[in-house]
Design an enzyme around this catalytic site. Sequence first.
Site, PDB file in Angstrom:
ATOM      1  N   LYS A   1     -10.210  -0.448  10.666  1.00 25.60           N
ATOM      2  CA  LYS A   1     -10.547  -1.719   9.660  1.00 25.60           C
ATOM      3  C   LYS A   1     -10.980  -2.791  10.645  1.00 25.60           C
ATOM      4  O   LYS A   1     -11.174  -3.824   9.784  1.00 25.60           O
ATOM      5  CB  LYS A   1      -9.265  -1.932   9.053  1.00 25.60           C
ATOM      6  CG  LYS A   1      -8.757  -0.702   7.880  1.00 25.60           C
ATOM      7  CD  LYS A   1      -7.697  -1.213   7.181  1.00 25.60           C
ATOM      8  CE  LYS A   1      -6.978  -0.173   6.435  1.00 25.60           C
ATOM      9  NZ  LYS A   1      -7.857   0.579   5.350  1.00 25.60           N
TER      10      LYS A   1
ATOM     11  N   CYS B   1      -4.932   2.612  -3.739  1.00 25.91           N
ATOM     12  CA  CYS B   1      -3.654   3.109  -2.965  1.00 25.91           C
ATOM     13  C   CYS B   1      -2.417   2.142  -3.113  1.00 25.91           C
ATOM     14  O   CYS B   1      -1.615   1.741  -2.100  1.00 25.91           O
ATOM     15  CB  CYS B   1      -3.920   3.345  -1.446  1.00 25.91           C
ATOM     16  SG  CYS B   1      -5.019   4.537  -1.256  1.00 25.91           S
TER      17      CYS B   1
ATOM     18  N   GLN C   1      -4.409  -5.006   6.945  1.00 22.31           N
ATOM     19  CA  GLN C   1      -5.486  -5.895   6.425  1.00 22.31           C
ATOM     20  C   GLN C   1      -5.347  -7.322   7.058  1.00 22.31           C
ATOM     21  O   GLN C   1      -6.155  -8.326   6.723  1.00 22.31           O
ATOM     22  CB  GLN C   1      -5.024  -6.234   4.978  1.00 22.31           C
ATOM     23  CG  GLN C   1      -5.318  -4.714   4.231  1.00 22.31           C
ATOM     24  CD  GLN C   1      -6.722  -4.292   4.029  1.00 22.31           C
ATOM     25  OE1 GLN C   1      -7.746  -4.976   4.277  1.00 22.31           O
ATOM     26  NE2 GLN C   1      -6.684  -2.996   3.684  1.00 22.31           N
TER      27      GLN C   1
ATOM     28  N   ASP D   1       3.285  -4.707   8.049  1.00 21.69           N
ATOM     29  CA  ASP D   1       1.790  -3.800   7.929  1.00 21.69           C
ATOM     30  C   ASP D   1       0.779  -4.755   8.106  1.00 21.69           C
ATOM     31  O   ASP D   1       0.162  -5.604   7.411  1.00 21.69           O
ATOM     32  CB  ASP D   1       1.963  -3.131   6.555  1.00 21.69           C
ATOM     33  CG  ASP D   1       0.559  -2.521   6.432  1.00 21.69           C
ATOM     34  OD1 ASP D   1      -0.239  -2.691   7.145  1.00 21.69           O
ATOM     35  OD2 ASP D   1       0.536  -1.936   5.143  1.00 21.69           O
TER      36      ASP D   1
ATOM     37  N   HIS E   1       0.993  -1.291   0.026  1.00 15.39           N
ATOM     38  CA  HIS E   1       0.058   0.058  -0.129  1.00 15.39           C
ATOM     39  C   HIS E   1       0.891   1.062   0.010  1.00 15.39           C
ATOM     40  O   HIS E   1       2.089   1.230   0.436  1.00 15.39           O
ATOM     41  CB  HIS E   1      -0.753  -0.075   1.341  1.00 15.39           C
ATOM     42  CG  HIS E   1      -1.874   1.004   1.413  1.00 15.39           C
ATOM     43  ND1 HIS E   1      -1.570   2.298   1.820  1.00 15.39           N
ATOM     44  CD2 HIS E   1      -3.346   0.946   1.200  1.00 15.39           C
ATOM     45  CE1 HIS E   1      -2.900   3.049   1.804  1.00 15.39           C
ATOM     46  NE2 HIS E   1      -3.801   2.203   1.417  1.00 15.39           N
TER      47      HIS E   1
END
Lengths: 144, 408
Positions: free
Chosen positions: B222, B362, B199, B196, B119
């Site tokens: 999220k 993104c 997600q 990261d 991202h």
Amino acid sequence: MSLHNLDNLYRQTIMAYAQHPHHYKPMLGTEGYHIQKYNPTCGDVIDLAFNMVDDRVTDIHFYGDGCAISKASASMMTDLVVGKNRDQMMQLVDQFSKMARGEASDVKSLGEAQVLAGVTKFPTRIKCATLAWHALDELLSVEK
Amino acid sequence: MKTIKHDFPILDQTVNGQELLYFDSAATSQKPQYVIDSLVDYYQNNNANVHRGIYELSERATRQYEQARDKVQKFIHAQKREEVLFTRGTTESLNWLASTYGVENVKQGDEILISYMEHHSNIVPWQQLAQRVGAHLKYIALNDDGTLNIADVKRKITDKTKIVSITHASNVLGVINPIKTIAKIAHDYGAIMIADGAQSAPHMNIDVQDMDVDFFAFSGHKMLGPTGIGVLYGKHDILEKMQPAQFGGEMIELVDLQEATFQPSPWRFEAGTPNIAGAIALGAAIDYLTKIGMTEVEKYEQSLVADVLPKLKKISGITIYGPQNSEQHSGVIAFNLAGVHAHDLATALDQEGIEVRAGHHCAQPLMKYLNIAATVRISLYIYNTHEEIDRFIGVLEEIKEYFNREFA
């Protein structure tokens, strides 16, 4: 269920232009005027180019991967500006921008492109309709 | 898993005259009443500044704020509660790392290793750092099915690599990366490993110790929590040596006219009044998810993927990006329909009350790598249902017909 809501935006004329765009061909690299414009919200890129002979547009064409709205809009725009001079084009750009913002404008001067007025009801898609026109506007302002 | 859709009040509405169907949870998730209530409860009953007041209300706010830290610690299996820093979200977490750890440890000629599926928030901070100190930013290639090419990790990493930063789960391709394997390689070369988790944290069991990551970043919004709150996990030893990114209230110990000393971590990284309500509500979101159980969350989402992916593939003209079989695919599914631009498709779905994402997600370097301008993306979460999938597929087929007509 029907998709009749969609007809507000995807009018017959728009889809016909999108499926069979006019003046749609790759850049030659020899055009007098050329610009590449980018829509950061969707990633679409449009190339627009033309020549000027005696202050009148000839050989205008555009190219790029775009949605139906942006393709139809670019197609209608290129139809409209062939043979026009700089001032006439700037006026058309101004009228189209006004129409896309939902402001009073001389829509008749926009010919087929006036069907894109429906885009005002789809705020997320206004940028798609105006992309080609912004490209033309920028080209005219820079080259002044 | 029993249907929990009714826990989410926002889902009970119509959009463009149709029942709302929310398929954009990778962008942000919806919030259950339980989380909304925790925000209201905090402001109605417990609002005060934390770590300051010598009074009951402040003590209560501080206790709740710090309890949220404990909940995060358990949720990601951190060894110490002090390893949990509250930030505004994944983007801020990664930016902090680039501007603190990065600036202190990455020198001219050093290397930072990321991948093509990142991202923008796990690309641009490293780009800026590389430009600032004269380091090289290198990209790990992908396999044909969109999974990370592990052999390429070994090819690209060198003794000069100081940071390896990889997404745990892709926001486009629906792949889960083997962070533990990559962390092992990174450590063998003396680099630190950053994952990261934006997600992944909402959708699966997270064990930062088992993965052996040095840093792990994720966002509250999220995973059923509010916007503006996120987490940066960091190994204690590294945090202790790191300089804060910001200075001011709460993070100081003693301030003199010309110098100051700072609190121990994590507090010295949380300058100013933090997002107290956000942290508490993130704690509530973790309670809610934990009550269901992350194994159950994962299992249910897998059942949705196993349902939707084959149905999507059956529609002629559909191209799905990333792994083609549902066992390897997460609830993030990016696709295109031949002859219909992603934006037109998203507008058409919206007209039928179905909210999806369209565009570059993104991840422009990934789009370029895959040689596509845009895709449609659906992303599923625990409140989505098999009935919704059937409705979505039905509408998609009608839209296909709509656009494939010859308009003359």
